[in-house]
Write a protein that holds these residues in place. Structure first.
Motif, PDB file in Angstrom:
ATOM      1  N   LEU A  86       0.815  -1.211   0.000  1.00  0.00           N
ATOM      2  CA  LEU A  86       0.000   0.000   0.000  1.00  0.00           C
ATOM      3  C   LEU A  86       0.853   1.267   0.000  1.00  0.00           C
ATOM      4  O   LEU A  86       0.470   2.280  -0.589  1.00  0.00           O
ATOM      5  CB  LEU A  86      -0.931  -0.001   1.215  1.00  0.00           C
ATOM      6  CG  LEU A  86      -2.032  -1.084   1.187  1.00  0.00           C
ATOM      7  CD1 LEU A  86      -2.706  -1.180   2.542  1.00  0.00           C
ATOM      8  CD2 LEU A  86      -3.048  -0.772   0.104  1.00  0.00           C
ATOM      9  N   SER A  87       2.013   1.220   0.667  1.00  0.00           N
ATOM     10  CA  SER A  87       2.874   2.402   0.713  1.00  0.00           C
ATOM     11  C   SER A  87       3.453   2.707  -0.662  1.00  0.00           C
ATOM     12  O   SER A  87       3.703   3.865  -0.996  1.00  0.00           O
ATOM     13  CB  SER A  87       4.006   2.220   1.730  1.00  0.00           C
ATOM     14  OG  SER A  87       4.928   1.230   1.312  1.00  0.00           O
ATOM     15  N   LEU A  88       3.672   1.663  -1.475  1.00  0.00           N
ATOM     16  CA  LEU A  88       4.146   1.885  -2.839  1.00  0.00           C
ATOM     17  C   LEU A  88       3.115   2.670  -3.633  1.00  0.00           C
ATOM     18  O   LEU A  88       3.437   3.642  -4.325  1.00  0.00           O
ATOM     19  CB  LEU A  88       4.421   0.539  -3.523  1.00  0.00           C
ATOM     20  CG  LEU A  88       4.831   0.604  -4.994  1.00  0.00           C
ATOM     21  CD1 LEU A  88       6.121   1.388  -5.156  1.00  0.00           C
ATOM     22  CD2 LEU A  88       4.959  -0.797  -5.575  1.00  0.00           C
ATOM     23  N   VAL A  89       1.851   2.258  -3.508  1.00  0.00           N
ATOM     24  CA  VAL A  89       0.770   2.965  -4.214  1.00  0.00           C
ATOM     25  C   VAL A  89       0.645   4.393  -3.700  1.00  0.00           C
ATOM     26  O   VAL A  89       0.558   5.346  -4.489  1.00  0.00           O
ATOM     27  CB  VAL A  89      -0.566   2.207  -4.038  1.00  0.00           C
ATOM     28  CG1 VAL A  89      -1.704   2.995  -4.665  1.00  0.00           C
ATOM     29  CG2 VAL A  89      -0.470   0.812  -4.626  1.00  0.00           C
ATOM     30  N   ALA A  90       0.676   4.554  -2.367  1.00  0.00           N
ATOM     31  CA  ALA A  90       0.546   5.890  -1.781  1.00  0.00           C
ATOM     32  C   ALA A  90       1.730   6.768  -2.183  1.00  0.00           C
ATOM     33  O   ALA A  90       1.565   7.962  -2.446  1.00  0.00           O
ATOM     34  CB  ALA A  90       0.455   5.790  -0.259  1.00  0.00           C
ATOM     35  N   GLY A  91       2.923   6.173  -2.246  1.00  0.00           N
ATOM     36  CA  GLY A  91       4.107   6.928  -2.636  1.00  0.00           C
ATOM     37  C   GLY A  91       4.029   7.397  -4.072  1.00  0.00           C
ATOM     38  O   GLY A  91       4.391   8.529  -4.394  1.00  0.00           O
ATOM     39  N   ASP A  95       7.857   4.954   0.642  1.00  0.00           N
ATOM     40  CA  ASP A  95       7.551   4.430   1.970  1.00  0.00           C
ATOM     41  C   ASP A  95       6.570   5.360   2.668  1.00  0.00           C
ATOM     42  O   ASP A  95       6.744   5.726   3.824  1.00  0.00           O
ATOM     43  CB  ASP A  95       8.828   4.279   2.813  1.00  0.00           C
ATOM     44  CG  ASP A  95       9.566   2.983   2.512  1.00  0.00           C
ATOM     45  OD1 ASP A  95       8.943   2.076   1.930  1.00  0.00           O
ATOM     46  OD2 ASP A  95      10.754   2.879   2.843  1.00  0.00           O
ATOM     47  N   ALA A  96       5.535   5.761   1.968  1.00  0.00           N
ATOM     48  CA  ALA A  96       4.567   6.706   2.510  1.00  0.00           C
ATOM     49  C   ALA A  96       3.722   6.059   3.603  1.00  0.00           C
ATOM     50  O   ALA A  96       3.561   4.834   3.656  1.00  0.00           O
ATOM     51  CB  ALA A  96       3.669   7.225   1.388  1.00  0.00           C
ATOM     52  N   ALA A  97       3.161   6.900   4.476  1.00  0.00           N
ATOM     53  CA  ALA A  97       2.247   6.409   5.507  1.00  0.00           C
ATOM     54  C   ALA A  97       0.966   5.900   4.857  1.00  0.00           C
ATOM     55  O   ALA A  97       0.530   6.419   3.825  1.00  0.00           O
ATOM     56  CB  ALA A  97       1.930   7.531   6.493  1.00  0.00           C
ATOM     57  N   GLY A  99       9.930  -0.714   3.076  1.00  0.00           N
ATOM     58  CA  GLY A  99       8.885  -1.208   2.183  1.00  0.00           C
ATOM     59  C   GLY A  99       9.480  -1.804   0.925  1.00  0.00           C
ATOM     60  O   GLY A  99       9.046  -2.863   0.455  1.00  0.00           O
ATOM     61  N   ARG A 100      10.488  -1.132   0.382  1.00  0.00           N
ATOM     62  CA  ARG A 100      11.168  -1.643  -0.813  1.00  0.00           C
ATOM     63  C   ARG A 100      11.783  -3.012  -0.527  1.00  0.00           C
ATOM     64  O   ARG A 100      11.699  -3.932  -1.350  1.00  0.00           O
ATOM     65  CB  ARG A 100      12.247  -0.659  -1.247  1.00  0.00           C
ATOM     66  CG  ARG A 100      13.061  -1.117  -2.451  1.00  0.00           C
ATOM     67  CD  ARG A 100      14.272  -0.235  -2.673  1.00  0.00           C
ATOM     68  NE  ARG A 100      13.903   1.152  -2.927  1.00  0.00           N
ATOM     69  CZ  ARG A 100      14.814   2.114  -3.105  1.00  0.00           C
ATOM     70  NH1 ARG A 100      16.113   1.844  -3.027  1.00  0.00           N
ATOM     71  NH2 ARG A 100      14.412   3.351  -3.348  1.00  0.00           N
ATOM     72  N   TYR A 101      12.411  -3.152   0.641  1.00  0.00           N
ATOM     73  CA  TYR A 101      13.011  -4.435   1.025  1.00  0.00           C
ATOM     74  C   TYR A 101      11.950  -5.528   1.132  1.00  0.00           C
ATOM     75  O   TYR A 101      12.129  -6.638   0.610  1.00  0.00           O
ATOM     76  CB  TYR A 101      13.741  -4.284   2.357  1.00  0.00           C
ATOM     77  CG  TYR A 101      14.109  -5.591   3.022  1.00  0.00           C
ATOM     78  CD1 TYR A 101      15.195  -6.341   2.592  1.00  0.00           C
ATOM     79  CD2 TYR A 101      13.339  -6.089   4.084  1.00  0.00           C
ATOM     80  CE1 TYR A 101      15.518  -7.549   3.198  1.00  0.00           C
ATOM     81  CE2 TYR A 101      13.660  -7.288   4.698  1.00  0.00           C
ATOM     82  CZ  TYR A 101      14.747  -8.011   4.250  1.00  0.00           C
ATOM     83  OH  TYR A 101      15.046  -9.197   4.843  1.00  0.00           O
TER      84      TYR A 101
END
Length: 411
Positions: free
Chosen positions: A341-346, A355-357, A403-405
């Motif tokens: 989800l953080s990927l989409v939000a980013g 790595d967005a909230a 998040g990337r990891y």
């Protein structure tokens, strides 16, 4: 390239060869030290930021500044489920010992040490039926004077800490200087200890006493302090420590290299910034690996590409993997959903670190669960320092690029 001459230092809390991009924070603290020493009102300082941005390094550097100003200093690292009483007593003992040789009245030092000893040895009951403190919290300080009575020994940490810090500040006043207590991982303090520390800082600021607290913690530290005392938002000066901008990141790499008569090509610096994202720990990790792999100066983008897998493998084990292994299967499932989800939000917000909230409700929806059923996993991850809640109803990773990891790990 000679690996023995490699100047980079990707270690936990280890000072890099070039402390780039932190000049403003150092200048601000110099002003704080001078103002307090002259009896001017000033607030204690709180440093917040993600892991790997250099909070501990900066905390140690600020302590060195205080020592250079002839202040008494002590440093502690907060730990979950450990009382503040023992470590802060040790820190104050160290600070006053630094001031003692300049004090004209040894009896005043002995009187304070008696109060300090009473504070250290006094602990409120911690269990049912008046059980005593845990063994690890029992401490016999190396203080030859007898413990005093009636000061900082009530067993109420808030009352005792106010009295103890006030007495310590009086010692500093006697020698015309100040005391600074540095607390790392401050978000790990218990609620009672946070409340006591806020109350003590509040009292000291009203008195204009020359004692300050410099804390460092994760991004949710302001929320932790605010939950303890509503006035904490006005009590401390907050400084967010973030990743380095491009100029500072280049300086962190180039300045130590130039001292070894080594240069970087511009494209190499471009790629290193892209890989590291400007996070100081990553800058050091990629810089070290690149140096070891580069055959000669100047260092090229090709050298960076060859070295990057080694840096990433080291980060995967020591920086990311060690944290991932601490999580239970349920917690890992929660974090994997966060990562997606953080990927989409980013992408939607234009963040380049992805790595967005993310809202906790979105995580529950992605996992097909009720939000309440995920609360134990979320709370455990916050307690382990893997995620934090910066705003109500959202969570984010405390580790940059985590998040990337996670998105590269098999389910």
């Amino acid at each position: 390239m000679d690996p023995v001459r490699n100047p980079y230092a990707p270690g936990a809390g280890q000072r890099p060869p070039e402390l780039a991009g932190r000049g403003r924070e150092l200048d601000v603290f110099d002003v704080v030290l001078e103002r307090v020493a002259r009896g001017r009102p000033e607030r204690s300082l709180m440093l917040t930021g993600l892991r790997g941005v250099g909070k501990t390094v900066l905390l140690n550097t600020l302590r060195s500044q205080a020592i250079n100003h002839l202040w008494g200093t002590g440093k502690i690292e907060a730990r979950p489920d450990q009382s503040l009483r023992r470590p802060i007593a040790a820190a104050l003992h160290m600070a006053v010992r630094e001031l003692a040789p300049r004090h004209r009245a040894p009896d005043r030092i002995d009187a304070f040490l008696g109060v300090l000893k009473a504070f250290a040895q006094r602990s409120a009951p911690t269990g049912r039926g008046g059980a005593g403190p845990k063994l690890r919290d029992r401490w016999q300080p190396g203080i030859d004077v007898p413990a005093s009575s009636g000061r900082a020994d009530s067993g109420d940490i808030e009352i005792d800490l106010v009295e103890l810090l006030s007495d310590a500040a009086a010692v500093a006043t006697d020698v015309g200087t100040g005391i600074a207590i540095f607390i790392d991982e401050m978000q790990d303090l218990g609620a009672e200890d946070v409340s006591a520390l806020c109350a003590a800082c509040h009292e000291l600021s009203q008195l204009g006493a020359p004692l300050i607290v410099v804390g460092a913690g994760l991004p949710h530290l302001p929320a932790v302090l605010s939950a303890a005392k509503s006035y904490s938002e006005r009590l401390f000066r907050y400084q967010r420590i973030d990743r380095l901008d491009r100029i500072a990141a280049d300086q962190a790499l180039c300045a130590p290299a130039e001292r070894e008569e080594v240069e970087y090509e511009q494209k190499a610096l471009d790629l290193l910034y892209e890989k590291s994202g400007g996070y100081p720990y990553f800058v050091q990790a990629y810089g070290k690996a690149t140096w070891d792999h580069a055959p000669r100066s100047p260092i090229t983008a090709a050298d960076v590409r060859v070295a990057a897998p080694e840096a990433e493998a080291e980060l995967a084990v020591g920086f990311f993997g060690s944290r991932f292994e601490r999580a239970t299967p349920a917690e890992r499932e929660y974090m994997r959903a966060m990562a997606t989800l953080s990927l989409v939000a980013g992408e939607e917000s234009g963040r380049d670190d992805m790595d967005a909230a993310v809202p906790t409700a979105e995580i529950a929806r992605a996992l097909g669960r009720r939000p309440a059923s995920l609360s134990p996993a979320r709370d455990a991850l916050i307690k382990k320092g893997l995620i934090y809640s910066g705003e109500r109803g959202t969570v984010a990773f405390t580790v940059p690029h985590f998040g990337r990891y996670l998105r590269t790990q098999p389910a």
